[in-house]
Every structure is written in structure tokens, then in C-alpha cells.
Design an enzyme around this catalytic site. Structure first.
Site, mmCIF file in Angstrom:
data_model
loop_
_atom_site.group_PDB
_atom_site.id
_atom_site.type_symbol
_atom_site.label_atom_id
_atom_site.label_comp_id
_atom_site.label_asym_id
_atom_site.label_seq_id
_atom_site.Cartn_x
_atom_site.Cartn_y
_atom_site.Cartn_z
ATOM 1 N N ASN A 173 -22.691 -35.202 8.233
ATOM 2 C CA ASN A 173 -22.455 -35.553 9.632
ATOM 3 C C ASN A 173 -22.695 -37.055 9.732
ATOM 4 O O ASN A 173 -23.838 -37.504 9.725
ATOM 5 C CB ASN A 173 -23.420 -34.781 10.544
ATOM 6 C CG ASN A 173 -23.298 -35.230 11.990
ATOM 7 O OD1 ASN A 173 -22.375 -35.979 12.350
ATOM 8 N ND2 ASN A 173 -24.222 -34.784 12.828
ATOM 9 N N TRP A 174 -21.599 -37.796 9.787
ATOM 10 C CA TRP A 174 -21.713 -39.258 9.764
ATOM 11 C C TRP A 174 -22.231 -39.814 11.095
ATOM 12 O O TRP A 174 -22.570 -40.977 11.173
ATOM 13 C CB TRP A 174 -20.353 -39.878 9.467
ATOM 14 C CG TRP A 174 -19.853 -39.676 8.063
ATOM 15 C CD1 TRP A 174 -20.427 -38.923 7.067
ATOM 16 C CD2 TRP A 174 -18.667 -40.250 7.495
ATOM 17 N NE1 TRP A 174 -19.671 -38.993 5.930
ATOM 18 C CE2 TRP A 174 -18.578 -39.802 6.159
ATOM 19 C CE3 TRP A 174 -17.666 -41.093 7.974
ATOM 20 C CZ2 TRP A 174 -17.545 -40.169 5.310
ATOM 21 C CZ3 TRP A 174 -16.633 -41.458 7.135
ATOM 22 C CH2 TRP A 174 -16.575 -41.008 5.819
ATOM 23 N N LYS A 175 -22.222 -38.981 12.129
ATOM 24 C CA LYS A 175 -22.616 -39.441 13.475
ATOM 25 C C LYS A 175 -21.778 -40.667 13.844
ATOM 26 O O LYS A 175 -20.618 -40.743 13.456
ATOM 27 C CB LYS A 175 -24.126 -39.683 13.528
ATOM 28 C CG LYS A 175 -24.900 -38.442 13.015
ATOM 29 C CD LYS A 175 -26.368 -38.480 13.249
ATOM 30 C CE LYS A 175 -27.001 -37.187 12.690
ATOM 31 N NZ LYS A 175 -28.439 -37.100 12.942
ATOM 32 N N HIS A 192 -24.647 -30.138 18.487
ATOM 33 C CA HIS A 192 -25.674 -30.907 17.780
ATOM 34 C C HIS A 192 -26.775 -31.319 18.758
ATOM 35 O O HIS A 192 -26.506 -31.577 19.929
ATOM 36 C CB HIS A 192 -25.041 -32.152 17.139
ATOM 37 C CG HIS A 192 -25.978 -32.833 16.194
ATOM 38 N ND1 HIS A 192 -26.940 -33.715 16.619
ATOM 39 C CD2 HIS A 192 -26.116 -32.730 14.849
ATOM 40 C CE1 HIS A 192 -27.627 -34.124 15.565
ATOM 41 N NE2 HIS A 192 -27.147 -33.545 14.475
ATOM 42 N N GLU A 213 -28.248 -33.978 19.220
ATOM 43 C CA GLU A 213 -28.030 -35.266 19.890
ATOM 44 C C GLU A 213 -27.098 -35.093 21.090
ATOM 45 O O GLU A 213 -27.254 -35.761 22.107
ATOM 46 C CB GLU A 213 -27.493 -36.291 18.883
ATOM 47 C CG GLU A 213 -28.599 -36.750 17.933
ATOM 48 C CD GLU A 213 -28.135 -37.081 16.532
ATOM 49 O OE1 GLU A 213 -26.934 -37.330 16.327
ATOM 50 O OE2 GLU A 213 -28.994 -37.067 15.617
ATOM 51 N N GLU A 259 -31.119 -26.773 12.585
ATOM 52 C CA GLU A 259 -31.636 -28.138 12.501
ATOM 53 C C GLU A 259 -32.845 -28.295 13.427
ATOM 54 O O GLU A 259 -32.674 -28.498 14.635
ATOM 55 C CB GLU A 259 -30.560 -29.138 12.947
ATOM 56 C CG GLU A 259 -29.314 -29.127 12.099
ATOM 57 C CD GLU A 259 -28.608 -30.477 12.103
ATOM 58 O OE1 GLU A 259 -28.442 -31.039 11.015
ATOM 59 O OE2 GLU A 259 -28.245 -30.977 13.189
ATOM 60 N N GLY A 284 -33.536 -37.191 11.258
ATOM 61 C CA GLY A 284 -33.652 -38.642 11.205
ATOM 62 C C GLY A 284 -35.083 -39.149 11.164
ATOM 63 O O GLY A 284 -35.339 -40.335 11.357
ATOM 64 N N SER A 296 -33.186 -34.321 7.673
ATOM 65 C CA SER A 296 -33.759 -35.120 6.578
ATOM 66 C C SER A 296 -33.576 -34.453 5.211
ATOM 67 O O SER A 296 -34.440 -34.542 4.338
ATOM 68 C CB SER A 296 -35.232 -35.432 6.835
ATOM 69 O OG SER A 296 -35.379 -36.163 8.041
ATOM 70 N N GLY A 334 -27.285 -35.827 7.553
ATOM 71 C CA GLY A 334 -27.040 -37.031 8.342
ATOM 72 C C GLY A 334 -27.122 -38.269 7.466
ATOM 73 O O GLY A 334 -26.184 -38.619 6.751
ATOM 74 N N GLY A 335 -28.277 -38.932 7.491
ATOM 75 C CA GLY A 335 -28.454 -40.211 6.795
ATOM 76 C C GLY A 335 -27.991 -40.204 5.352
ATOM 77 O O GLY A 335 -27.314 -41.144 4.897
HETATM 78 P P1 13P Z 1 -30.624 -36.501 9.037
HETATM 79 O O1 13P Z 1 -30.168 -35.907 7.742
HETATM 80 O O2 13P Z 1 -30.350 -37.977 9.147
HETATM 81 O O3 13P Z 1 -32.023 -36.119 9.373
HETATM 82 O O4 13P Z 1 -29.691 -35.843 10.172
HETATM 83 C C1 13P Z 1 -29.548 -34.486 10.185
HETATM 84 C C2 13P Z 1 -28.504 -34.145 11.165
HETATM 85 O O5 13P Z 1 -28.672 -34.319 12.362
HETATM 86 C C3 13P Z 1 -27.240 -33.615 10.660
HETATM 87 O O6 13P Z 1 -26.457 -33.146 11.703
#
Ligand code: 13P
Length: 250
Positions: A9-11, A94, A96, A166, A172, A212, A233-234
Site C-alpha cells: 500500500n503505497w499510500k 483503511h 487512515e 491492521e 507506521g 509495520s 506500507g513503508g
Molecule cells: P506500515 O507498513 O507503514 O506500518 O503501514 C501499514 C499499512 O497501513 C498498510 O496498509
């Protein structure tokens, strides 16, 4: 047996040029992956990613979808529009989006139904905040979020859905749920699906862990029997990291 699925998930990251560079690199490094590989990218990168992923095992995903077919919804994208761009998966609900954009369990359900109707595979995100876990409400919350998201789908449709557990406190932050915590809560989600839709559906639906997840912790998490993949994510933004996660069993 469920085939694992690992999705980035590149956000809100990467220009089309950066997207192309990353996907061209991944197309080489993940080509022998045993899991399904997806990158969920900003809509501005659909064309670049589609082109770079051509002929590879990397599938294109989006990060949200509107529930209406078309109309006066400035800034939104319909499921058919995503489909027409070559999108196959879409992240829905998600945390967010729940935190910053007013997403509710009801709209997650509407989006899920629209995605499924268009032939997209939804990746539905559920998970608790830190205070909810501390208060002992994790199980009841993820059960409700999951069942509400799936409400109104047929059993066959549910079999094809992906759920991403999640925990919000792990996103994050560098904090990861322990292997056992993640496995246990995903087991709770699967049991809730089993109670409502039966064992065959529950045994088929794939449930990822997200929060994470990285090259260091992926092996331990993926060794858990309930965990069918990850939403990353990251660690999905750099080719070496995402490669190491996707190729966790090599
Ligand atoms: P991180 O891997 O950066 O914690 O993000 C997880 C995430 O929100 C994937 O959708």
C-alpha cells in the site's frame, strides 16, 4: 490451502516516473514469488504501473473506490473506472480513511459491494486502536467491522474477498503485533466469518496482517497458521524491502 497474498500500500507516495522505476525493478526480483503480489498505488500511477508490470506477476491495486456508478461526486473514482484502468484489487476502509476522511463501517460495506459487483477484489481493512485493545474490545470490534463490511455479499463473493487485519497502533509506528497477537486476532475474524457463513467460506477467505510488517518480522508472521499474507506500507516503497517481504520463504 489458501495462497498467500502480499500487497504493497503505497499510500500518497511516488510520481509516475518513480512508480515505473520501482515496478520495473520488482518485476525482476519477485518473479518467482509463491504468493500473489499486488501494488496498491495512487490513481495517478495506474498507467505507469500497468505498463511496467506488463508480463510480470505483479497485479495493480487501488487505495479506495466510490460506491456510486457515476455522478456528481467530485474527486471520486468508480469501480468501473478502476477496472477500465486495469485495476484488479482495491483497498477499502483503511484506518487512515476511517481516521481522516470519515469512512464508516456502512460506507466500507457500500464500497465493498460496488467493488465486487465490478469484478474487483476488495482488500477490506479492519483493526483496533490502542485504547480499544487496552480496554479489551479488540475481538468485538474486528468481528463487527468484518461482518458489517461483508453484509449483503453472497458466500461465493465472500470467498474471493481479502481481509487485512491492521491494528491501528502498529501502522507506521514500528510497533508490530506479536506473531501470536496477530494470529489470534485473525483467528477471531475467521471464526466470526465461520459462525455467519460457514466453515468452507471461512477456510477460503484470505486474511492478511498489516502494520509495520518488514523484512525482519515477515517470516515469523507468515509462519502463523491464520496469517495469509501482508498489507505493507513503508516497506513496500523500496524494491529491496518489498522483495524481501514477498520472497519471505526463499
Ligand atoms: P506500515 O507498513 O507503514 O506500518 O503501514 C501499514 C499499512 O497501513 C498498510 O496498509
Amino acid at each position: 490451502m489458501r495462497k498467500p497474498i502480499i500487497a504493497g500500500n503505497w499510500k500518497m507516495n511516488k510520481t509516475p516516473a518513480e512508480a515505473k522505476e520501482l515496478v520495473l525493478a520488482l518485476a525482476e526480483t519477485v518473479k518467482d514469488a509463491d504468493c500473489d503480489v499486488v501494488v496498491c498505488v495512487p490513481a495517478t500511477n495506474f498507467a505507469a504501473v500497468k505498463e511496467a508490470a506488463e508480463g510480470s506477476n505483479i497485479k495493480l491495486g487501488a487505495q479506495n473506490v466510490h460506491f456510486a456508478a457515476s455522478g456528481a461526486y467530485t474527486g471520486e473514482l468508480s469501480a468501473d473506472m478502476l477496472k477500465a484502468c486495469g485495476v484488479e484489487y482495491v483497498v477499502i476502509g483503511h484506518s487512515e480513511r476511517r481516521q481522516y476522511f470519515g469512512e464508516t463501517d456502512k460506507t466500507v460495506n457500500l464500497r465493498t459491494k460496488a467493488a465486487v459487483a465490478a469484478g474487483l477484489v476488495p482488500i477490506i481493512c479492519v483493526g483496533e486502536m490502542k485504547d480499544e485493545r487496552e480496554a479489551g474490545y479488540t475481538d468485538i470490534l474486528v468481528e463487527y467491522q468484518t461482518l458489517m463490511a461483508l453484509h449483503g455479499l453472497t458466500e461465493d463473493e465472500i470467498k474471493n474477498v481479502v481481509i487485512a487485519y491492521e491494528p491501528v497502533w502498529a501502522i507506521g509506528t514500528g510497533l508490530t503485533a506479536t506473531d501470536e497477537q496477530a494470529n489470534e486476532t485473525i483467528g477471531v475474524i475467521r471464526k466470526a466469518i465461520e459462525r455467519k457463513y460457514g466453515k468452507e467460506v471461512a477456510d477460503t477467505v484470505r486474511i492478511q496482517y498489516g502494520g509495520s510488517m518488514n523484512p525482519k518480522n515477515v517470516k515469523g508472521l507468515m509462519a502463523q497458521p491464520e496469517i495469509d499474507g501482508g498489507l505493507i506500507g513503508g516497506a513496500s516503497l523500496k524494491a529491496p524491502d518489498f522483495t524481501a517481504v514477498v520472497m519471505y520463504n526463499k
